[in-house]
Motif scaffolding. Structure first.
Motif, PDB file in Angstrom:
ATOM      1  N   ALA A 101       9.999 -18.960  -8.983  1.00 18.43           N
ATOM      2  CA  ALA A 101       8.637 -19.415  -8.691  1.00 18.43           C
ATOM      3  C   ALA A 101       7.577 -18.684  -9.497  1.00 18.43           C
ATOM      4  N   ASP A 102       7.867 -17.455  -9.918  1.00 13.74           N
ATOM      5  CA  ASP A 102       6.867 -16.724 -10.695  1.00 13.74           C
ATOM      6  C   ASP A 102       6.593 -17.393 -12.032  1.00 13.74           C
ATOM      7  N   ARG A 103       7.575 -18.121 -12.554  1.00 13.36           N
ATOM      8  CA  ARG A 103       7.382 -18.785 -13.840  1.00 13.36           C
ATOM      9  C   ARG A 103       6.403 -19.953 -13.704  1.00 13.36           C
ATOM     10  N   LEU A 104       6.467 -20.642 -12.579  1.00 14.93           N
ATOM     11  CA  LEU A 104       5.481 -21.683 -12.318  1.00 14.93           C
ATOM     12  C   LEU A 104       4.105 -21.057 -12.095  1.00 14.93           C
ATOM     13  N   ALA A 105       4.075 -19.987 -11.304  1.00 11.39           N
ATOM     14  CA  ALA A 105       2.801 -19.321 -11.035  1.00 11.39           C
ATOM     15  C   ALA A 105       2.155 -18.829 -12.325  1.00 11.39           C
ATOM     16  N   ALA A 106       2.956 -18.330 -13.256  1.00 12.65           N
ATOM     17  CA  ALA A 106       2.411 -17.856 -14.529  1.00 12.65           C
ATOM     18  C   ALA A 106       1.779 -18.997 -15.314  1.00 12.65           C
ATOM     19  N   GLN A 107       2.358 -20.199 -15.219  1.00 13.15           N
ATOM     20  CA  GLN A 107       1.767 -21.354 -15.891  1.00 13.15           C
ATOM     21  C   GLN A 107       0.393 -21.699 -15.308  1.00 13.15           C
ATOM     22  N   TRP A 108       0.157 -21.252 -14.088  1.00 13.69           N
ATOM     23  CA  TRP A 108      -1.131 -21.493 -13.431  1.00 13.69           C
ATOM     24  C   TRP A 108      -2.051 -20.275 -13.540  1.00 13.69           C
ATOM     25  N   ASP A 109      -1.695 -19.334 -14.437  1.00 16.15           N
ATOM     26  CA  ASP A 109      -2.465 -18.103 -14.643  1.00 16.15           C
ATOM     27  C   ASP A 109      -2.517 -17.245 -13.384  1.00 16.15           C
ATOM     28  N   GLU A 110      -1.395 -17.226 -12.646  1.00 16.38           N
ATOM     29  CA  GLU A 110      -1.295 -16.407 -11.436  1.00 16.38           C
ATOM     30  C   GLU A 110      -0.003 -15.597 -11.469  1.00 16.38           C
ATOM     31  N   PRO A 111       0.094 -14.642 -12.388  1.00 16.25           N
ATOM     32  CA  PRO A 111       1.333 -13.856 -12.479  1.00 16.25           C
ATOM     33  C   PRO A 111       1.563 -13.028 -11.221  1.00 16.25           C
ATOM     34  N   VAL A 112       2.819 -12.918 -10.824  1.00 15.96           N
ATOM     35  CA  VAL A 112       3.181 -12.147  -9.636  1.00 15.96           C
ATOM     36  C   VAL A 112       4.400 -11.277  -9.939  1.00 15.96           C
ATOM     37  N   PRO A 113       4.511 -10.129  -9.256  1.00 17.80           N
ATOM     38  CA  PRO A 113       5.632  -9.208  -9.494  1.00 17.80           C
ATOM     39  C   PRO A 113       6.858  -9.582  -8.676  1.00 17.80           C
ATOM     40  N   LEU A 114       7.408 -10.738  -8.941  1.00 15.89           N
ATOM     41  CA  LEU A 114       8.582 -11.231  -8.219  1.00 15.89           C
ATOM     42  C   LEU A 114       9.843 -10.564  -8.752  1.00 15.89           C
ATOM     43  N   GLN A 115      10.721 -10.173  -7.851  1.00 10.79           N
ATOM     44  CA  GLN A 115      12.015  -9.617  -8.253  1.00 10.79           C
ATOM     45  C   GLN A 115      13.136 -10.525  -7.752  1.00 10.79           C
ATOM     46  N   PRO A 116      13.969 -11.043  -8.646  1.00  7.69           N
ATOM     47  CA  PRO A 116      15.131 -11.809  -8.178  1.00  7.69           C
ATOM     48  C   PRO A 116      16.134 -10.871  -7.501  1.00  7.69           C
ATOM     49  N   ILE A 117      16.580 -11.251  -6.323  1.00 12.09           N
ATOM     50  CA  ILE A 117      17.587 -10.477  -5.596  1.00 12.09           C
ATOM     51  C   ILE A 117      18.706 -11.417  -5.177  1.00 12.09           C
ATOM     52  N   SER A 118      19.812 -10.826  -4.740  1.00 12.77           N
ATOM     53  CA  SER A 118      20.952 -11.638  -4.332  1.00 12.77           C
ATOM     54  C   SER A 118      21.640 -10.986  -3.135  1.00 12.77           C
ATOM     55  N   PRO A 119      21.131 -11.233  -1.921  1.00 10.50           N
ATOM     56  CA  PRO A 119      21.752 -10.655  -0.725  1.00 10.50           C
ATOM     57  C   PRO A 119      23.198 -11.118  -0.573  1.00 10.50           C
ATOM     58  N   MET A 120      24.042 -10.191  -0.142  1.00  9.80           N
ATOM     59  CA  MET A 120      25.476 -10.471  -0.019  1.00  9.80           C
ATOM     60  C   MET A 120      25.870 -10.681   1.441  1.00  9.80           C
ATOM     61  N   MET A 121      26.899 -11.491   1.645  1.00 10.80           N
ATOM     62  CA  MET A 121      27.474 -11.712   2.957  1.00 10.80           C
ATOM     63  C   MET A 121      28.993 -11.631   2.854  1.00 10.80           C
ATOM     64  N   LEU A 122      29.617 -11.151   3.926  1.00 11.61           N
ATOM     65  CA  LEU A 122      31.071 -11.194   4.073  1.00 11.61           C
ATOM     66  C   LEU A 122      31.414 -12.035   5.293  1.00 11.61           C
ATOM     67  N   VAL A 123      32.535 -12.734   5.233  1.00 10.80           N
ATOM     68  CA  VAL A 123      33.020 -13.512   6.367  1.00 10.80           C
ATOM     69  C   VAL A 123      34.478 -13.150   6.604  1.00 10.80           C
ATOM     70  N   THR A 124      34.820 -12.852   7.864  1.00  7.59           N
ATOM     71  CA  THR A 124      36.199 -12.526   8.217  1.00  7.59           C
ATOM     72  C   THR A 124      36.960 -13.788   8.614  1.00  7.59           C
ATOM     73  N   LEU A 125      38.261 -13.632   8.726  1.00  7.83           N
ATOM     74  CA  LEU A 125      39.054 -14.667   9.384  1.00  7.83           C
ATOM     75  C   LEU A 125      38.687 -14.729  10.862  1.00  7.83           C
ATOM     76  N   ARG A 126      39.124 -15.777  11.528  1.00  6.40           N
ATOM     77  CA  ARG A 126      38.774 -15.959  12.938  1.00  6.40           C
ATOM     78  C   ARG A 126      39.334 -14.836  13.799  1.00  6.40           C
ATOM     79  N   MET A 127      38.513 -14.429  14.781  1.00  6.13           N
ATOM     80  CA  MET A 127      38.903 -13.388  15.724  1.00  6.13           C
ATOM     81  C   MET A 127      38.634 -13.884  17.137  1.00  6.13           C
ATOM     82  N   PRO A 128      39.325 -13.334  18.133  1.00  4.81           N
ATOM     83  CA  PRO A 128      39.003 -13.691  19.518  1.00  4.81           C
ATOM     84  C   PRO A 128      37.524 -13.403  19.811  1.00  4.81           C
ATOM     85  N   HIS A 129      36.928 -14.228  20.647  1.00  4.96           N
ATOM     86  CA  HIS A 129      35.501 -14.100  20.930  1.00  4.96           C
ATOM     87  C   HIS A 129      35.188 -12.729  21.543  1.00  4.96           C
ATOM     88  N   PHE A 130      34.155 -12.068  21.004  1.00  3.20           N
ATOM     89  CA  PHE A 130      33.734 -10.786  21.566  1.00  3.20           C
ATOM     90  C   PHE A 130      32.220 -10.580  21.515  1.00  3.20           C
TER      91      PHE A 130
END
Length: 380
Positions: free
Chosen positions: A207-236
């Motif tokens: 989105a910062d690239r669009l904002a820059a085209q509108w003369d509104e630069p922003v200090p955006l940092q691309p991030i990539s949050p991680m997730m793990l998923v286990t196999l099925r377990m009994p409900h707890f």
């Protein structure tokens, strides 16, 4: 230009917020064109923890989070799908004295602002709610009205409902340039030129690239949050568990699998749309899980994933009108906690387009805050 290449509103980005904006505009009788460079839900909107969380929000986000949670309670009437929504509360646990002090201070601050949706839960009640949690836990903060949902299912439900009401979605189409000419926006894409009087920037980590085209630069940092998923377990476990002194987001899904996250980040290259999991960091997260739920030492991790998202330096999003261009609006930079806000942000964007005013306070999210603080980079 033919009608297929024009629209009342063009939305760049087909994630949850872009799809939500398209839906709310359609409900107001305005047919939007959503242009998505991949497919709807490809990145953060379809790959996140799915938390419907008001707990521990930034103070500026609390009014939006509470309003959005009300929409979530009746999400099926909005999108004809329950989105896997389950309300069992969210709890931020205290493992030690420092955590207790942190959470008590948070509770006092919220109460001083008149908010009562966060409560203290003592150790006995917490252990009764989560019998498998380590017995040394000290209590925590709970938002009993909080919940969780399926993010990919949710994003697709918003897309389908918006399309059924007249919104158009173009997937696999990249936006190259946006410019204002007279009363129209000209949007140059890999599939040709499109025009609309109004443009909405929901482009996520780009989105910062669009904002820059509108003369509104922003200090955006691309991030990539991680997730793990286990196999099925009994409900707890029913509630979502969050850490205090160390990062953790932990829940068991209805199918028995356990989802583990908490802000840990993969390596990311947004130009290549490439992510690589940081297994050392994931290992630290797994140790935190085992410290709180010792039986998880026997869990088997089935898969991991990461989606690309935009983070802002102050960890709150940009929502509101462009300050440099007419009939242009932003909604991006949700800093890995935008899923819950999706329904209400779409509604607010539709209000801004149709009336010029938002029904909730959004001043704190103005893109102008970066120019004021000198955090913006690039050409002024």
């Amino acid at each position: 230009m033919d009608g297929g290449h024009s629209a009342q509103v063009i939305i760049v980005g087909g994630g949850l917020h872009g799809s939500s904006a398209a839906l709310h505009l359609a409900r107001a009788g305005i047919q939007a064109l959503v242009i998505e460079k991949n497919y709807v839900g490809r990145h953060a909107s379809g790959v996140n923890a799915g938390g419907v969380r008001t707990l521990s929000r930034h103070l500026a986000e609390v009014p939006l989070a509470l309003a959005s949670r009300e929409i979530w309670y009746d999400i099926g009437s909005l999108v004809d799908d329950d989105c896997g929504f389950e309300q069992h509360g969210q709890v931020r646990v205290a493992e030690n004295d420092a955590d207790v002090a942190t959470l008590r201070a948070r509770l006092q601050a919220m109460q001083s602002h008149g908010y009562t949706h966060e409560e203290w839960i003592d150790a006995d009640e917490l252990r009764a709610m989560m019998p498998r949690i380590v017995p040394t836990v000290r209590g925590g903060l709970i938002a009993r009205g909080d919940a969780a949902a399926d993010p990919y299912r949710t994003t697709l439900a918003f897309r389908r409902k918006a399309a059924s009401l007249g919104a158009r979605f173009m997937e696999g189409v990249r936006v190259h340039e946006t410019r204002r000419e007279g009363a129209q926006w000209i949007v140059s894409t890999s599939a040709g030129r499109y025009t609309a009087p109004t443009l909405i920037n929901c482009a996520g980590a780009w989105a910062d690239r669009l904002a820059a085209q509108w003369d509104e630069p922003v200090p955006l940092q691309p991030i990539s949050p991680m997730m793990l998923v286990t196999l099925r377990m009994p409900h707890f476990l029913d509630a979502v568990v969050l850490g205090t002194g160390r990062p953790l987001s932990f829940k068991q899904r209805a199918n028995g699998t356990v989802l583990i996250g908490g802000g840990r980040r993969a390596w990311v290259d947004r130009d290549e749309e490439w992510t690589e999991l940081d297994f050392r960091s994931l290992g630290e997260g797994a140790r935190t899980v085992c410290a709180l739920f010792p039986h998880m030492a026997d869990a088997i991790v089935n898969r991991g994933w990461a989606g690309i998202e935009a983070a802002m330096p102050d960890e709150i999003p940009v929502i509101g009108p462009s300050l440099r261009r007419e009939n242009a609006f932003h909604a991006f930079g949700f800093s890995a906690h935008g899923f819950e806000l999706g329904p209400v942000v779409g509604r607010l964007l539709a209000e801004l387009v149709t009336t010029g005013q938002a029904s909730l306070p959004i001043e704190a999210f103005s893109i102008g805050r970066f120019a004021r603080t000198g955090l913006a980079s690039g050409p002024q």
